[in-house]
Design an enzyme around this catalytic site. Structure first.
Site, short mmCIF file in Angstrom:
data_model
loop_
_atom_site.label_atom_id
_atom_site.label_comp_id
_atom_site.label_asym_id
_atom_site.label_seq_id
_atom_site.Cartn_x
_atom_site.Cartn_y
_atom_site.Cartn_z
CB ILE A 58 83.50 26.29 57.66
CG1 ILE A 58 82.74 25.55 58.74
CG2 ILE A 58 84.69 25.48 57.15
CD1 ILE A 58 82.08 24.26 58.24
CB ALA A 106 84.91 21.25 58.89
CB ALA A 107 80.77 17.97 60.59
CB THR A 156 76.68 10.51 58.48
OG1 THR A 156 76.30 9.42 59.30
CG2 THR A 156 75.61 11.59 58.59
CE1 TYR A 211 77.10 14.51 62.54
CE2 TYR A 211 76.03 12.36 62.64
CZ TYR A 211 77.03 13.18 62.15
OH TYR A 211 77.95 12.67 61.26
N GLY A 223 65.91 9.20 71.09
CA GLY A 223 65.87 9.14 69.62
C GLY A 223 66.90 8.18 69.05
P1 NAD Z 1 85.57 14.82 64.22
O1 NAD Z 1 84.60 15.40 65.19
O2 NAD Z 1 86.62 13.89 64.70
O3 NAD Z 1 86.33 16.01 63.45
C1 NAD Z 1 85.67 17.17 63.01
C2 NAD Z 1 86.74 18.22 62.69
O4 NAD Z 1 86.06 19.39 62.22
C3 NAD Z 1 87.57 18.65 63.92
O5 NAD Z 1 88.93 18.69 63.58
C4 NAD Z 1 87.05 20.04 64.24
O6 NAD Z 1 88.03 20.88 64.82
C5 NAD Z 1 86.62 20.54 62.87
N1 NAD Z 1 85.57 21.56 62.95
C6 NAD Z 1 84.42 21.51 63.67
N2 NAD Z 1 83.73 22.65 63.51
C7 NAD Z 1 84.42 23.43 62.65
C8 NAD Z 1 84.21 24.70 62.09
N3 NAD Z 1 83.12 25.43 62.39
N4 NAD Z 1 85.13 25.18 61.23
C9 NAD Z 1 86.25 24.47 60.91
N5 NAD Z 1 86.51 23.26 61.45
C10 NAD Z 1 85.61 22.74 62.29
O7 NAD Z 1 84.68 14.16 63.09
P2 NAD Z 1 84.92 12.83 62.22
O8 NAD Z 1 84.38 11.68 62.97
O9 NAD Z 1 86.30 12.82 61.73
O10 NAD Z 1 83.93 13.12 61.01
C11 NAD Z 1 84.36 13.88 59.88
C12 NAD Z 1 83.21 13.99 58.89
O11 NAD Z 1 82.79 12.68 58.49
C13 NAD Z 1 81.98 14.67 59.46
O12 NAD Z 1 81.43 15.48 58.44
C14 NAD Z 1 81.04 13.54 59.82
O13 NAD Z 1 79.71 13.94 59.74
C15 NAD Z 1 81.40 12.51 58.75
N6 NAD Z 1 81.20 11.09 59.11
C16 NAD Z 1 81.73 10.58 60.26
C17 NAD Z 1 81.58 9.21 60.53
C18 NAD Z 1 82.18 8.58 61.77
O14 NAD Z 1 81.94 7.40 62.03
N7 NAD Z 1 82.99 9.28 62.56
C19 NAD Z 1 80.90 8.40 59.63
C20 NAD Z 1 80.36 8.97 58.46
C21 NAD Z 1 80.53 10.32 58.21
O1 DAU Z 2 76.89 6.10 61.29
C1 DAU Z 2 77.84 7.11 61.13
C2 DAU Z 2 77.91 7.94 62.40
O2 DAU Z 2 78.56 7.12 63.38
C3 DAU Z 2 78.67 9.25 62.21
O3 DAU Z 2 77.95 10.07 61.33
C4 DAU Z 2 78.83 9.98 63.57
O4 DAU Z 2 79.61 11.14 63.39
C5 DAU Z 2 79.52 9.04 64.52
O5 DAU Z 2 79.64 9.65 65.79
C6 DAU Z 2 78.76 7.71 64.64
O6 DAU Z 2 77.49 7.90 65.31
P1 DAU Z 2 76.94 6.85 66.39
O7 DAU Z 2 75.96 7.55 67.24
O8 DAU Z 2 76.52 5.58 65.74
O9 DAU Z 2 78.34 6.55 67.19
P2 DAU Z 2 78.67 6.44 68.75
O10 DAU Z 2 80.08 5.95 68.83
O11 DAU Z 2 78.30 7.67 69.50
O12 DAU Z 2 77.71 5.26 69.23
C7 DAU Z 2 77.75 3.98 68.63
C8 DAU Z 2 76.68 3.13 69.30
O13 DAU Z 2 77.09 2.87 70.66
C9 DAU Z 2 75.33 3.80 69.39
O14 DAU Z 2 74.31 2.81 69.26
C10 DAU Z 2 75.29 4.39 70.81
C11 DAU Z 2 76.11 3.39 71.59
N1 DAU Z 2 76.88 3.93 72.75
C12 DAU Z 2 77.69 5.01 72.52
C13 DAU Z 2 78.43 5.56 73.55
C14 DAU Z 2 79.32 6.76 73.31
C15 DAU Z 2 76.80 3.34 74.00
O15 DAU Z 2 76.08 2.33 74.19
N2 DAU Z 2 77.54 3.87 75.02
C16 DAU Z 2 78.34 4.97 74.85
O16 DAU Z 2 78.96 5.43 75.84
#
Ligand code: NAD
Ligand code: DAU
Length: 351
Positions: free
Chosen positions: A62, A84-85, A132, A157, A290
């Site tokens: 992107i 995508a992110a 998010t 992020y 943080g």
């Molecule tokens: P992910 O990291 O699993 O997937 C991200 C995808 O984006 C990957 O396939 C990657 O290849 C693609 N990508 C990264 N950079 C790119 C670029 N420059 N151009 C094109 N493609 C690119 O992420 P996810 O957990 O599936 O999250 C998807 C979206 O949802 C994100 O925008 C994230 O902020 C949001 N979100 C995630 C969560 C969560 O819990 N995982 C919760 C709320 C919102």
């Molecule tokens: O709230 C939505 C967000 O949730 C999304 O926007 C993000 O893309 C997604 O990665 C997620 O963020 P978190 O930081 O909450 O998720 P994570 O799985 O990294 O961590 C969840 C919690 O667990 C957080 O409090 C940190 C803790 N943690 C995480 C990891 C990877 C641990 O204690 N040990 C670990 O090894």
């Protein structure tokens, strides 16, 4: 009405569920999945729908505005669902600029391309930005994030996601583009990359590796099954009001340590191990800088306006998720060994 929908980030965790749902539910739409296939993108996530007639995959970034422009023309893109992110908080602490480029500049590139191609009649097109709950910062012991909670991002992020949300809002206010935004809580489920808490711990339990809990383990997250997020995205895309934001959450708060102990108990049962065996591997390590103390979403607006609510309980979703990882050992192996990154070459590059 036929639509040509560009879904960005469709090879990632949530994106792959969204792509699958749209390809299956809407045979009259063409779904163009644009993904750069970074370390988080994995086409094995979509192997079951890869040859459907209403599905196309495009490897593109992107950040490449010319390529976006060309793709909008080539496919006659009518709508965008933008996922995508760079998505991992810990990586953002190490490399903030990667998040600025993809999450902010990449989103503005997409907005500019859509603006150019849709200017004749914005009302015929929709730009849906997936965001998010982390943009709202951290909650105390009580209270919930609503759509009017002030933004207070604490990690690179979440700051980059907050900036992208503001740009989407600005393109609606300034150019009257038909945009919609949703802010979701923590997802879990199949195809989740094992750098995030739940899949990492499932992987480490399987491998009898230490389970690294950050800080005191009393941080709280609100967990939602990824397929329920995809259902919400479907509803908001089709019925959400233009210019609005919708919060999506699981009404399902867990302190990390309680969740980890539950996971250990369920995994020991399923693996026929002695109760307490996996829990003994919990190791408290240095906290994430943080680190937000608590997230919890008020998803009342989405329920009231569009009738959405989670369809599975946490117990059901977690059970399905663990079973999926146990039955898809090859996926996990490919992801942890890096073999999944060769899938694209074998599937596409020599055709
Ligand atoms: P992910 O990291 O699993 O997937 C991200 C995808 O984006 C990957 O396939 C990657 O290849 C693609 N990508 C990264 N950079 C790119 C670029 N420059 N151009 C094109 N493609 C690119 O992420 P996810 O957990 O599936 O999250 C998807 C979206 O949802 C994100 O925008 C994230 O902020 C949001 N979100 C995630 C969560 C969560 O819990 N995982 C919760 C709320 C919102
Ligand atoms: O709230 C939505 C967000 O949730 C999304 O926007 C993000 O893309 C997604 O990665 C997620 O963020 P978190 O930081 O909450 O998720 P994570 O799985 O990294 O961590 C969840 C919690 O667990 C957080 O409090 C940190 C803790 N943690 C995480 C990891 C990877 C641990 O204690 N040990 C670990 O090894």
């Amino acid at each position: 009405m036929a639509k040509q929908i560009l879904i960005t980030g469709g090879a990632g965790f949530i994106g792959s569920h969204v792509v699958r749902l749209f390809v299956n539910n809407y045979p009259g739409y063409t779904i163009v999945n644009l993904d750069a296939l970074t370390y988080a993108g994995n086409l094995e996530n979509l192997a079951d729908i890869a040859s459907r007639p209403n599905y196309r995959f495009v490897k593109a970034n992107i950040l490449d505005a010319d390529r976006l422009d060309q793709l909008f023309t080539e496919y006659g893109i009518t709508d965008v669902i933008h996922l995508a992110a760079e998505s991992h908080v810990d990586r953002s602490i190490v490399s903030p600029l990667d998040f600025v480029y993809t999450n902010i500049v990449g989103t503005v590139n997409l907005l500019n391309t859509a603006r150019k191609h849709w200017a004749a009649d914005y009302a015929k097109h929709r730009f849906y930005h997936i965001s998010t709950d982390e943009v709202y910062g951290s909650l105390g012991e009580k209270g919930l994030f609503t759509e009017t909670t002030a933004y207070a991002p604490n990690s690179p992020y979440s700051a980059s996601k907050a900036a992208s949300d503001h740009f989407v809002r600005a393109y609606h206010e300034t150019y009257h583009m038909h945009t919609v935004v949703s802010n979701c809580s923590n997802n879990y489920g199949p195809y989740h990359f094992p750098e995030k808490l739940i899949p990492l711990f499932i992987h480490n339990i399987l491998q009898r590796k230490p389970l690294p809990v950050y800080g005191d383990g009393l941080y709280t997250r609100d967990w939602l099954y990824v397929k329920d997020h995809a259902r919400a995205i479907d509803l908001i895309f089709h019925q959400g009001n233009v210019g609005e934001t919708y919060n999506i959450g699981g009404f399902n708060e867990w302190k990390n340590i309680d969740l980890v102990k539950l996971l250990c108990k369920l995994m020991d049962q399923k693996l026929g191990r002695k109760q307490g065996e996996s829990e003994a591997m919990i190791t408290y390590i240095k906290d994430r800088p943080g680190h937000d103390r608590r997230y919890a979403i008020d998803a009342t607006k989405l329920n009231r306006e569009l009738g959405w609510k989670p369809s599975v309980t946490f117990e059901e979703g977690l059970d399905e998720t663990i079973d999926w990882y146990l039955n898809n050992n090859e996926w996990l192996e490919h992801v942890t060994s890096g073999a999944y990154q060769h899938y694209y070459e074998s599937m596409y590059e020599n055709r």
